[in-house]
Design a protein around this motif. Structure first.
Motif, short mmCIF file in Angstrom:
data_model
loop_
_atom_site.label_atom_id
_atom_site.label_comp_id
_atom_site.label_asym_id
_atom_site.label_seq_id
_atom_site.Cartn_x
_atom_site.Cartn_y
_atom_site.Cartn_z
N LEU A 104 0.80 -1.21 0.00
CA LEU A 104 0.00 0.00 0.00
C LEU A 104 0.84 1.27 0.00
O LEU A 104 0.49 2.24 -0.69
CB LEU A 104 -0.94 0.00 1.21
CG LEU A 104 -1.94 -1.17 1.26
CD1 LEU A 104 -2.94 -0.96 2.37
CD2 LEU A 104 -2.65 -1.34 -0.07
N ALA A 105 1.94 1.31 0.77
CA ALA A 105 2.78 2.51 0.77
C ALA A 105 3.42 2.72 -0.60
O ALA A 105 3.40 3.83 -1.15
CB ALA A 105 3.84 2.42 1.86
N ASN A 106 4.00 1.66 -1.17
CA ASN A 106 4.57 1.79 -2.50
C ASN A 106 3.49 2.04 -3.55
O ASN A 106 3.70 2.80 -4.50
CB ASN A 106 5.35 0.52 -2.86
CG ASN A 106 6.67 0.44 -2.13
OD1 ASN A 106 7.33 1.44 -1.92
ND2 ASN A 106 7.07 -0.76 -1.73
N GLY A 107 2.32 1.41 -3.38
CA GLY A 107 1.23 1.66 -4.30
C GLY A 107 0.75 3.10 -4.25
O GLY A 107 0.48 3.72 -5.29
N ALA A 108 0.65 3.66 -3.03
CA ALA A 108 0.27 5.06 -2.90
C ALA A 108 1.31 5.97 -3.52
O ALA A 108 0.98 7.01 -4.12
CB ALA A 108 0.06 5.40 -1.43
N GLY A 109 2.59 5.60 -3.40
CA GLY A 109 3.64 6.39 -4.03
C GLY A 109 3.54 6.36 -5.55
O GLY A 109 3.72 7.39 -6.22
#
Length: 527
Positions: free
Chosen positions: A159-164
């Protein structure tokens, strides 16, 4: 280093240690008789709503008690959901306007490579997670610690990388810079992370933790640091992306007081939003001194107010130990006041930077970590209030609610750095944060466990129960698959891949929910 930095470090130690232990250690005497971590005192004839939830206590409100006593529970639950969205925005704003600038300030001042800057980022993101891991071991619940670790890693990587990636899709390519998902730094970081996972599996084989093997995890991290510091090449130095002059991070880095400046030529909506956020920005500036290399009387006053502001902040949020005596608190207040006076006198009246400016920028970094950690704990209290009323078992809660609370700060920081043009640092930093939790966080927790067990800790007789080992292995497979997808994207990475990572995360969480039973065995008494 100036006295203010020492005071801030002391407050950081108190905050990092006190809050997780205060919430978790209070559960210790009851854990052997409860099926879920949040159900602390539950008589045989009591309903779920009658139980006490220590982890549902926020800084100012006991959310569980409020939900039990209100006559409008639906309205209160709606307010809780709105608070979750507000806290998520507040953490993102703190990361973008305060933590991001202080991190980039030291990255550029020390001329750090992307990987070294990611290590600095990981320390800030991983400090609360490591304290929580130690607290779980203190409660003799290693399975909970491992479930939180696996859930946080899966959530952060997906999720963090996806949000980035989603944030990078909204910006021009020349402003985003190189994403770095297939860069040498990212490949190297993933390789060390997988090595640490294999070492952890080796360390926990047979449900036994041995003192002769516990040093392997920190050895992997030290090996990674040695690779970065000793064997780095000239090309590794200062691989920073382009500056985006319109990003929150870059604006705050060039003028830390821009967030409180009266906007010009703005719409009525923007003006109303500025008025609403002005008290929050002023409150944070009193505890987070500016680090924009400018000096005037407003900045002098904010730097001088920082020690007292941090002390009041810790008092209001309940971050100081409850057992602290009035005499100790008075001495701490006297010390903070003396430091404030010293900072004001030494600040001078000109535009030249004072001699303590470098040390105060370190205070800025630590103060940002305190803010993000406090907001994360408040977010966790709300999530666990819902989990308590639904009746989520402790291992499922570790994979979900506790992991989400640990990752919300990572998501906010990743998006802020991507918007500032530091995408490579952001993506490497998400993996680096989990790498730090896996190596240093787990090793600290295991050392505490080994001290309790006098050298060797037998967690379960006859090896790991299938109800614990199966979900953990599935989570490890999900982490490995997510990392493989990120590395495989390479130059094709953009925001269109966010749904793929989201579906992957939801799918594995669903599988973990099915595999994890309501009743999970407790480990043997470590004593």
């Amino acid at each position: 280093m100036c006295p203010a930095a020492l005071l801030c470090a002391a407050l950081a130690v108190c905050t990092n240690a006190a809050r997780p232990f205060e919430r978790l250690n209070a559960l210790g005497p009851h854990l052997g008789h409860s099926s879920t971590l949040v159900n602390v005192t539950r008589p045989d004839n009591a309903s779920l709503e009658d139980t006490v939830c220590k982890q549902c206590q926020g800084a100012f409100v006991d959310y569980n008690e409020l939900l039990k006593t209100t006559q409008r529970p639906v309205l209160v639950q709606i307010c809780f959901v709105l608070m979750l969205f507000f806290l998520a925005w507040f953490m993102g704003d703190t990361a973008g306007n305060f933590f991001g600038p202080s991190l980039l300030f030291w990255t550029r001042r020390l001329k750090l490579s992307t990987s070294m800057a990611a290590c600095l980022l990981a320390i800030g993101n991983g400090a609360p997670d490591m304290a929580g891991a130690v607290a779980a071991v203190e409660l003799e619940d290693v399975p909970l610690q491992l479930s939180v670790l696996a859930g946080s890693s899966l959530c952060s990587i997906c999720l963090a990388n996806g949000a980035g990636l989603l944030a990078s899709c909204c910006l021009p390519q020349e402003d985003v810079g190189e994403l770095g998902l297939a860069s040498g730094e990212m490949i190297e970081m993933v390789a060390f992370y997988i090595l640490a996972m294999l070492v952890l599996i080796l360390l926990l084989r047979g449900a036994v933790v041995k003192a002769t093997e516990a040093w392997l995890l920190p050895a992997v991290y030290l090996l990674y640091l040695a690779r970065l510091t000793i064997f780095r090449s000239k090309e590794d130095l200062e691989k920073l992306g382009p500056k985006r002059r319109d990003s929150n991070v870059e604006v705050a880095l060039e003028d830390s007081l821009a967030c409180v400046a009266v906007p010009t030529e703005c719409s009525p909506v923007d003006l109303c939003w500025w008025l609403v956020t002005l008290p929050l920005n002023l409150l944070r500036l009193v505890t987070i001194p500016p680090c924009d290399k400018r000096w005037d009387q407003p900045r002098r006053a904010l730097h001088a107010a920082c020690p007292l502001g941090l002390l009041v902040f810790c008092l209001l949020t309940g971050s100081l130990p409850e057992e602290m005596s009035l005499l100790a608190l008075s001495c701490l207040a006297l010390l903070a006041g003396s430091i404030s006076v010293w900072l004001w006198v030494m600040g001078g009246t000109g535009s030249a930077l004072p001699p303590y400016y470098g040390a105060m920028t370190l205070v800025t970094l630590v103060a940002c970590i305190l803010w993000l950690k406090t907001l994360s704990f408040e977010f966790l209290a709300l999530l666990e209030t819902f989990a308590h009323h639904i009746g989520v078992p402790r291992l499922r809660m570790g994979f979900t609610t506790m992991a989400w609370a640990n990752c919300v700060g990572d998501i906010a920081t990743t998006v802020a750095l991507v918007r500032a043009g530091q995408a490579s640092m952001a993506f490497v930093g998400t993996v680096s944060s989990q790498f730090l939790n896996l190596t240093i966080g787990c090793s600290l927790a295991f050392f505490v466990l080994l001290i309790q067990a006098n050298g060797t800790a037998q967690l379960f007789p006859g090896g790991w129960p299938g109800s614990i080992s199966s979900p953990l292995l599935v989570a490890a497979m999900g982490i490995f698959l997510a990392l493989s997808i990120l590395l495989g994207l390479g130059r094709y990475a953009d925001g269109r891949w966010f749904p793929v990572l989201l579906i992957l995360y939801v799918s594995f969480i669903g599988i973990l929910y099915i595999l994890t039973p309501d009743e999970v065995p407790w480990q043997l008494d470590a004593h």
